[in-house]
Scaffold this motif. Structure first.
Motif: not given
Ligand code: ATP
Length: 259
Positions: A38-40, A163-165, A186-188
């Motif tokens: 959903g965030r994506g 995730d960023g870690d 995002s951190r990543t």
């Molecule tokens: P960070 O730790 O890097 O700040 P986070 O904790 O938000 O990020 P997660 O929720 O683990 O990281 O990672 C999901 C990431 O993948 C989100 O930043 C989201 O925007 C991204 N994402 C989700 N679906 C898609 C997609 N279909 N294509 C590209 N990116 C996506």
């Protein structure tokens, strides 16, 4: 079978959501997977659900990095496996690079096996990470487990929806990291050697196409790598987003006016 009509204006996006939901039920996608999706989706909406022109160039640079790497590995989590299994298998064959399963939630070898089997059913030859045998230094979460034959030895890791870690820990371990993450904040995205700010469903096939196009062209590959600047790439994406939002706001007319 999907209930989404072909002429629904958001059919493509709804079908992806449906795939995530279905694989949440099979256990391939983690309980928090739909939240990450959903965030994506939200960032994709802001981008206009199309690859920004500046990201097309980043994709070519990423292809060059993959081809020039000595031991590249493609790291795959549940969401990535649910959305683009055949496309990841194809990318792995084109580079060539093994796929390695890496999950954050529910690390039981059952879930890794489910993901690995799903990737293999879609054409992946080598899938590592089912019985991880090494640890990323200084990363305490379950995601720190990696394959001695894969990410542990890799000089470059393509991380998808990460995730960023772990991105930080892989960089600190001396590896280059290409990420695919729709959230440029995002951190990543901010830490990676290069982030592709695009939906994985568009970015992965484009990456395979770019790998094929650059396969016989070492000079072009080296020029792309020489010009690489991950921070500048993310800055261009943020500028693209800002301009797009300003243009959308301008379309609504002047405040108080009837334009
Ligand atoms: P960070 O730790 O890097 O700040 P986070 O904790 O938000 O990020 P997660 O929720 O683990 O990281 O990672 C999901 C990431 O993948 C989100 O930043 C989201 O925007 C991204 N994402 C989700 N679906 C898609 C997609 N279909 N294509 C590209 N990116 C996506």
């Amino acid at each position: 079978v999907s209930d989404i009509p072909d002429d629904h204006p958001r059919a493509a996006s709804l079908r992806l959501r449906e795939r995530i939901e279905r694989h949440r039920e099979t256990g391939l996608v983690a309980p928090a997977g739909p939240i990450a999706h959903g965030r994506g989706e939200a960032f994709d909406y802001l981008l206009g659900e199309a690859t920004p022109p500046c990201v097309e160039e980043d994709i070519r640079a990423a292809a060059a990095l993959l081809l020039e790497a000595e031991r590249p590995v493609i790291s795959v989590n549940g969401n990535a496996a649910a959305l683009v299994p055949a496309e990841l298998a194809e990318l792995g064959r084109a580079v060539p690079a093994p796929l390695e399963v890496n999950v954050f939630y529910g690390r039981t070898s059952d879930r890794e096996r489910l993901i690995a089997d799903h990737l293999k059913a879609h054409g992946a030859k080598t899938v590592l990470g089912v019985e991880p045998t090494a640890k990323v230094p200084r990363l305490t979460s379950a995601r720190g487990w990696v394959d001695r034959e894969g990410i542990a030895r890799a000089d470059l890791v393509l991380v998808l929806l990460e995730d960023g870690d772990r991105t930080r820990a892989l960089l600190d371990w001396g590896k280059r990291v290409i990420s695919v993450d729709l959230n440029p904040l995002s951190r990543t995205a901010r830490d990676a050697t290069l982030n592709l700010c695009d939906n994985i469903v568009r970015a992965v096939p484009k990456l395979t196409e770019a790998v094929r196009a650059l396969q016989g062209d070492p000079l072009a590959r080296r020029a792309l790598i020489a010009g690489l600047d991950g921070r500048a790439s993310t800055r261009r994406v943020l500028e693209f987003l800002a301009q797009r939002l300003l243009a959308l706001a301008a379309d609504l007319g002047a405040p108080g006016g009837d334009a």
